[in-house]
Design a protein around this motif. Structure first.
Motif, mmCIF file in Angstrom:
data_model
loop_
_atom_site.group_PDB
_atom_site.id
_atom_site.type_symbol
_atom_site.label_atom_id
_atom_site.label_comp_id
_atom_site.label_asym_id
_atom_site.label_seq_id
_atom_site.Cartn_x
_atom_site.Cartn_y
_atom_site.Cartn_z
ATOM 1 N N LEU A 104 0.837 -1.204 0.000
ATOM 2 C CA LEU A 104 0.000 0.000 0.000
ATOM 3 C C LEU A 104 0.872 1.253 0.000
ATOM 4 O O LEU A 104 0.603 2.213 -0.734
ATOM 5 C CB LEU A 104 -0.936 -0.004 1.204
ATOM 6 N N ALA A 105 1.927 1.240 0.795
ATOM 7 C CA ALA A 105 2.842 2.388 0.827
ATOM 8 C C ALA A 105 3.454 2.629 -0.554
ATOM 9 O O ALA A 105 3.546 3.778 -0.998
ATOM 10 C CB ALA A 105 3.944 2.167 1.871
ATOM 11 N N GLU A 106 3.835 1.565 -1.232
ATOM 12 C CA GLU A 106 4.430 1.722 -2.562
ATOM 13 C C GLU A 106 3.409 2.253 -3.560
ATOM 14 O O GLU A 106 3.703 3.140 -4.352
ATOM 15 C CB GLU A 106 5.014 0.385 -3.048
ATOM 16 N N ILE A 107 2.189 1.730 -3.502
ATOM 17 C CA ILE A 107 1.122 2.213 -4.394
ATOM 18 C C ILE A 107 0.887 3.704 -4.180
ATOM 19 O O ILE A 107 0.691 4.455 -5.135
ATOM 20 C CB ILE A 107 -0.178 1.414 -4.153
ATOM 21 N N LEU A 108 0.937 4.131 -2.920
ATOM 22 C CA LEU A 108 0.662 5.532 -2.575
ATOM 23 C C LEU A 108 1.907 6.418 -2.632
ATOM 24 O O LEU A 108 1.847 7.598 -2.290
ATOM 25 C CB LEU A 108 0.030 5.606 -1.181
ATOM 26 N N HIS A 109 3.040 5.855 -3.028
ATOM 27 C CA HIS A 109 4.304 6.601 -3.131
ATOM 28 C C HIS A 109 4.721 7.195 -1.783
ATOM 29 O O HIS A 109 5.184 8.333 -1.707
ATOM 30 C CB HIS A 109 4.219 7.701 -4.194
ATOM 31 N N VAL A 110 4.559 6.387 -0.734
ATOM 32 C CA VAL A 110 4.981 6.781 0.608
ATOM 33 C C VAL A 110 6.264 6.031 0.934
ATOM 34 O O VAL A 110 6.309 4.803 0.823
ATOM 35 C CB VAL A 110 3.890 6.440 1.654
ATOM 36 N N ASP A 111 7.295 6.759 1.308
ATOM 37 C CA ASP A 111 8.555 6.148 1.735
ATOM 38 C C ASP A 111 8.358 5.708 3.188
ATOM 39 O O ASP A 111 8.595 6.468 4.121
ATOM 40 C CB ASP A 111 9.689 7.161 1.598
ATOM 41 N N LEU A 112 7.870 4.485 3.345
ATOM 42 C CA LEU A 112 7.507 4.007 4.673
ATOM 43 C C LEU A 112 8.700 3.970 5.620
ATOM 44 O O LEU A 112 8.569 4.310 6.797
ATOM 45 C CB LEU A 112 6.855 2.619 4.566
ATOM 46 N N GLU A 113 9.858 3.610 5.112
ATOM 47 C CA GLU A 113 11.061 3.582 5.949
ATOM 48 C C GLU A 113 11.332 4.953 6.565
ATOM 49 O O GLU A 113 11.542 5.073 7.783
ATOM 50 C CB GLU A 113 12.257 3.117 5.135
ATOM 51 N N SER A 114 11.307 5.989 5.748
ATOM 52 C CA SER A 114 11.551 7.347 6.253
ATOM 53 C C SER A 114 10.463 7.780 7.227
ATOM 54 O O SER A 114 10.756 8.423 8.247
ATOM 55 C CB SER A 114 11.618 8.345 5.095
ATOM 56 N N ILE A 159 9.231 7.418 14.862
ATOM 57 C CA ILE A 159 9.911 6.894 16.054
ATOM 58 C C ILE A 159 10.576 8.036 16.812
ATOM 59 O O ILE A 159 10.525 8.104 18.043
ATOM 60 C CB ILE A 159 10.926 5.791 15.678
ATOM 61 N N GLU A 160 11.196 8.963 16.090
ATOM 62 C CA GLU A 160 11.837 10.118 16.732
ATOM 63 C C GLU A 160 10.796 11.004 17.425
ATOM 64 O O GLU A 160 11.021 11.476 18.544
ATOM 65 C CB GLU A 160 12.635 10.920 15.699
ATOM 66 N N ILE A 161 9.670 11.233 16.772
ATOM 67 C CA ILE A 161 8.593 12.014 17.394
ATOM 68 C C ILE A 161 8.136 11.337 18.675
ATOM 69 O O ILE A 161 7.997 11.974 19.722
ATOM 70 C CB ILE A 161 7.405 12.178 16.416
ATOM 71 N N ASN A 162 7.899 10.023 18.599
ATOM 72 C CA ASN A 162 7.437 9.286 19.779
ATOM 73 C C ASN A 162 8.476 9.274 20.892
ATOM 74 O O ASN A 162 8.134 9.327 22.076
ATOM 75 C CB ASN A 162 7.053 7.857 19.394
#
Length: 100
Positions: free
Chosen positions: A64-74, A80-83
């Motif tokens: 789904l991330a790839e379909i939506l062009h979302v760099d899930l890793e980033s 994680i940093e926000i949390n």
């Protein structure tokens, strides 16, 4: 080390090669929800195969991330940093995000 960007591409390529859905976003969200429900069911019933069900959840999410062009890793690293920086307080026995 796992490269989530590469995994996203591989999951997407597999979907293309096998003729799976890559255009109906709502359907992909539903499939993802279904896989999560299957993982919960395996956990709740203490069935073997929980790991495989969780892998299915991850695969659908990566696709789904790839379909939506979302760099899930980033996005994961950023979140994680926000949390990590987020502060919490306990109010009336309930853990809540602190304001500010």
């Amino acid at each position: 080390m796992i490269d989530l960007k590469q995994l996203q591409r591989e999951v997407y390529q597999n979907k293309v090669e096998k003729g799976f859905n890559i255009t109906d976003i709502c359907r992909e969200f539903c499939y993802l929800q279904g896989e999560l429900a299957e993982a919960f069911e395996a956990y709740d019933r203490r069935e073997p195969g929980l790991g495989e069900e969780l892998a299915d959840v991850a695969i659908y999410l990566l696709g789904l991330a790839e379909i939506l062009h979302v760099d899930l890793e980033s996005e994961i690293v950023r979140k994680i940093e926000i949390n990590r920086k987020r502060k919490y307080v306990t109010e009336n026995g309930v853990l809540k995000k602190a304001e500010g």
